[in-house]
Design a protein around this motif. Structure first.
Motif, PDB file in Angstrom:
ATOM      1  N   LEU A   1      -2.518  -0.279  -3.710  1.00 38.10           N
ATOM      2  CA  LEU A   1      -2.755   0.394  -2.426  1.00 38.10           C
ATOM      3  C   LEU A   1      -4.145   1.025  -2.376  1.00 38.10           C
ATOM      4  CD1 LEU A   1       0.727   2.179  -2.168  1.00 38.10           C
ATOM      5  CD2 LEU A   1      -0.003   0.119  -0.956  1.00 38.10           C
ATOM      6  N   PRO A   2      -5.048   0.519  -1.522  1.00 34.95           N
ATOM      7  CA  PRO A   2      -4.890  -0.679  -0.692  1.00 34.95           C
ATOM      8  C   PRO A   2      -5.019  -1.942  -1.538  1.00 34.95           C
ATOM      9  CG  PRO A   2      -7.098   0.207  -0.459  1.00 34.95           C
ATOM     10  CD  PRO A   2      -6.342   1.180  -1.321  1.00 34.95           C
ATOM     11  N   SER A   3      -4.406  -3.014  -1.099  1.00 29.36           N
ATOM     12  CA  SER A   3      -4.441  -4.255  -1.856  1.00 29.36           C
ATOM     13  C   SER A   3      -5.849  -4.840  -1.865  1.00 29.36           C
ATOM     14  CB  SER A   3      -3.485  -5.274  -1.239  1.00 29.36           C
ATOM     15  OG  SER A   3      -3.719  -6.557  -1.788  1.00 29.36           O
TER      16      SER A   3
ATOM     17  N   ASP B   1      -8.673   4.860   7.912  1.00 33.29           N
ATOM     18  CA  ASP B   1      -8.065   3.704   7.267  1.00 33.29           C
ATOM     19  C   ASP B   1      -9.177   2.714   6.931  1.00 33.29           C
ATOM     20  OD1 ASP B   1      -6.722   1.400   6.529  1.00 33.29           O
ATOM     21  OD2 ASP B   1      -5.474   1.305   8.321  1.00 33.29           O
ATOM     22  N   SER B   2      -9.354   2.411   5.655  1.00 32.95           N
ATOM     23  CA  SER B   2     -10.462   1.544   5.236  1.00 32.95           C
ATOM     24  C   SER B   2     -10.327   0.121   5.763  1.00 32.95           C
ATOM     25  CB  SER B   2     -10.559   1.516   3.712  1.00 32.95           C
ATOM     26  OG  SER B   2      -9.352   1.031   3.153  1.00 32.95           O
ATOM     27  N   LEU B   3      -9.113  -0.269   6.187  1.00 33.40           N
ATOM     28  CA  LEU B   3      -8.882  -1.631   6.677  1.00 33.40           C
ATOM     29  C   LEU B   3      -9.021  -1.748   8.191  1.00 33.40           C
ATOM     30  CD1 LEU B   3      -5.781  -2.504   4.455  1.00 33.40           C
ATOM     31  CD2 LEU B   3      -8.138  -3.278   4.123  1.00 33.40           C
TER      32      LEU B   3
ATOM     33  N   SER C   1     -11.733   3.444  -1.180  1.00 37.97           N
ATOM     34  CA  SER C   1     -10.567   4.274  -1.519  1.00 37.97           C
ATOM     35  C   SER C   1     -11.069   5.328  -2.487  1.00 37.97           C
ATOM     36  CB  SER C   1      -9.447   3.431  -2.139  1.00 37.97           C
ATOM     37  OG  SER C   1      -9.955   2.503  -3.087  1.00 37.97           O
TER      38      SER C   1
ATOM     39  N   GLU D   1      -6.360  -7.459   0.759  1.00 36.35           N
ATOM     40  CA  GLU D   1      -6.638  -7.008   2.118  1.00 36.35           C
ATOM     41  C   GLU D   1      -8.066  -6.482   2.251  1.00 36.35           C
ATOM     42  OE1 GLU D   1      -3.585  -4.193   3.015  1.00 36.35           O
ATOM     43  OE2 GLU D   1      -2.063  -5.724   3.381  1.00 36.35           O
ATOM     44  N   ILE D   2      -8.528  -5.774   1.220  1.00 40.97           N
ATOM     45  CA  ILE D   2      -9.915  -5.283   1.226  1.00 40.97           C
ATOM     46  C   ILE D   2     -10.885  -6.463   1.319  1.00 40.97           C
ATOM     47  CG2 ILE D   2     -11.691  -4.159  -0.178  1.00 40.97           C
ATOM     48  CD1 ILE D   2      -9.788  -2.164   1.038  1.00 40.97           C
TER      49      ILE D   2
ATOM     50  N   SER E   1     -13.444  -0.695  -4.905  1.00 39.16           N
ATOM     51  CA  SER E   1     -12.126  -0.117  -4.618  1.00 39.16           C
ATOM     52  C   SER E   1     -11.368   0.112  -5.910  1.00 39.16           C
ATOM     53  CB  SER E   1     -11.311  -1.036  -3.708  1.00 39.16           C
ATOM     54  OG  SER E   1     -10.017  -0.486  -3.487  1.00 39.16           O
TER      55      SER E   1
ATOM     56  N   PRO F   1      -7.773   1.010  -6.329  1.00 38.49           N
ATOM     57  CA  PRO F   1      -6.526   1.236  -5.589  1.00 38.49           C
ATOM     58  C   PRO F   1      -5.490   1.994  -6.410  1.00 38.49           C
ATOM     59  CG  PRO F   1      -6.621  -1.023  -6.369  1.00 38.49           C
ATOM     60  CD  PRO F   1      -7.951  -0.398  -6.714  1.00 38.49           C
TER      61      PRO F   1
END
Length: 382
Positions: free
Chosen positions: A172-174, A138-140, A91, A177-178, A155, A157
């Protein structure tokens, strides 16, 4: 998106903004891209001394989230100690932290879903002379994860608006999730987290590093276990000193209600990291705790300690009942011309109290006024 926007146009916009030109006049002078040009110009003006360069590409949002260069340099040097050869910032924003990591590794990836941020980051990487592989995606997304081959995932976020409690899932992003997306690639992660976040909310083992910059809490960086040096740490920048948690130390922290001859203002990073005991061992002085508030932590003693581990040391001039008129009388008698209030008072009362304390001061000395209970401690900085 930035095509056709020149340094000359941004410099002109900076000059016009400093001269007070309104949006209508800026539009007339700068043409069809005036809004973005003016945004970049305002960000450069506001950046001040956050960076060593004054020609970076960023907007106001990018400036808000960009890592201070002193912090970025410190964290990159820390990473180098582990012999890391590659890193991905998933991010990356306008790229400042990533750029300093890229100076210390062989391969760096920068990922961001916002195409404008990627364009800013590319131009900033050119300014600093580093090579980075940028990915606007989108990194995910699985296809993005597949493209990344890095030893470390970093990251920083975005934070949501102020909430009653900071949670990983709200960033964001969590980070959750990363971690899930990239854990098949590596077990070495670095996350920037809100300093107010409770440590027990983070589900991984590792190190919580609180960074104090120029006397203010700046960052909480979490390192997963392969990159951890301790359970908790505090770093004071730009001094570059560091405290680490040590459960084997004897507990030497004692409290007092009576201020000694000196006050020692403790950096917030040390307090947030719960390293007061480690600090007292480092100071090697007969100090005692006097005050612990959210924004202010004070110890006291009878020695004039000057240490990079302290925010500031003060000499106590007087201890009075906290009454603004009485404080003002004392300051005028003792030739004080300025007073800085270092206390927690209701926001609606602050200016009323300050005006009473500072009324008709004309001397040469500067007082720092602390409020401990119902007492005012008047002090001067060493």
């Amino acid at each position: 998106m930035l095509e056709g926007i020149t340094e000359e146009e941004i410099n002109e916009a900076m000059e016009l903004i400093r001269r007070g030109f309104d949006e209508k006049k800026l539009h007339a002078r700068l043409g069809e891209n005036w809004e973005l040009i003016a945004e970049i110009a305002r960000a450069r003006i506001k950046a001040g001394d956050k960076f060593s360069r004054n020609d970076l590409w960023l907007d106001m949002e990018g400036l808000r989230y960009a890592t201070h260069e002193v912090v970025a340099k410190y964290r990159a040097e820390r990473l180098e100690e582990f012999g890391i050869k590659s890193i991905a910032d998933v991010s990356c924003g306008v790229g400042i932290q990533l750029i300093f990591y890229a100076m210390r590794v062989e391969k760096a990836y920068g990922i961001d879903i916002d195409p404008l941020k990627i364009e800013f980051a590319k131009r900033n990487a050119e300014k600093y002379g580093v090579e980075i592989e940028f990915i606007n995606a989108d990194s995910l997304a699985p296809e993005t994860v597949e493209r990344v081959n890095a030893e470390v995932i970093f990251s920083d976020p975005a934070r949501p608006p102020e909430m009653p409690e900071r949670r990983l899932e709200d960033l964001l992003p969590s980070p959750l999730e990363i971690y899930r997306a990239y854990r098949s690639k590596t077990d070495s992660f670095i996350f920037d987290l809100p300093p107010q976040m409770r440590r027990e909310k983070v589900p991984w083992k590792g190190e919580f590093e609180y960074i104090d910059l120029h006397g203010h809490l700046n960052r909480l960086t979490f390192y997963t276990e392969p990159l951890a040096k301790a359970e908790r740490s505090a770093v004071i920048l730009p001094a570059g000193v560091r405290l680490e948690s040590n459960p084997d130390l004897e507990d030497v922290v004692e409290w007092t209600e009576k201020p000694g001859q000196y006050l020692y203002e403790i950096p917030q990073a040390v307090d947030y990291a719960d390293l007061l005991n480690e600090l007292f061992h480092e100071l090697k002085a007969n100090a005692m705790m006097l005050l612990r508030e959210k924004r202010r932590v004070l110890a006291t003693g009878d020695e004039p300690i000057k240490s990079p581990y302290l925010k500031r040391t003060y000499s106590v001039v007087a201890v009075l009942p906290f009454h603004p008129v009485r404080i003002n009388d004392f300051l005028r008698r003792e030739n004080f011309g300025r007073a800085t209030l270092k206390m927690s008072v209701p926001q609606e009362d602050y200016w009323k109290i300050r005006r009473r304390i500072e009324a008709n001061l004309r001397g040469e000395r500067r007082a720092f006024i602390f409020k401990v209970g119902e007492r005012a401690i008047i002090a001067e900085a060493l």
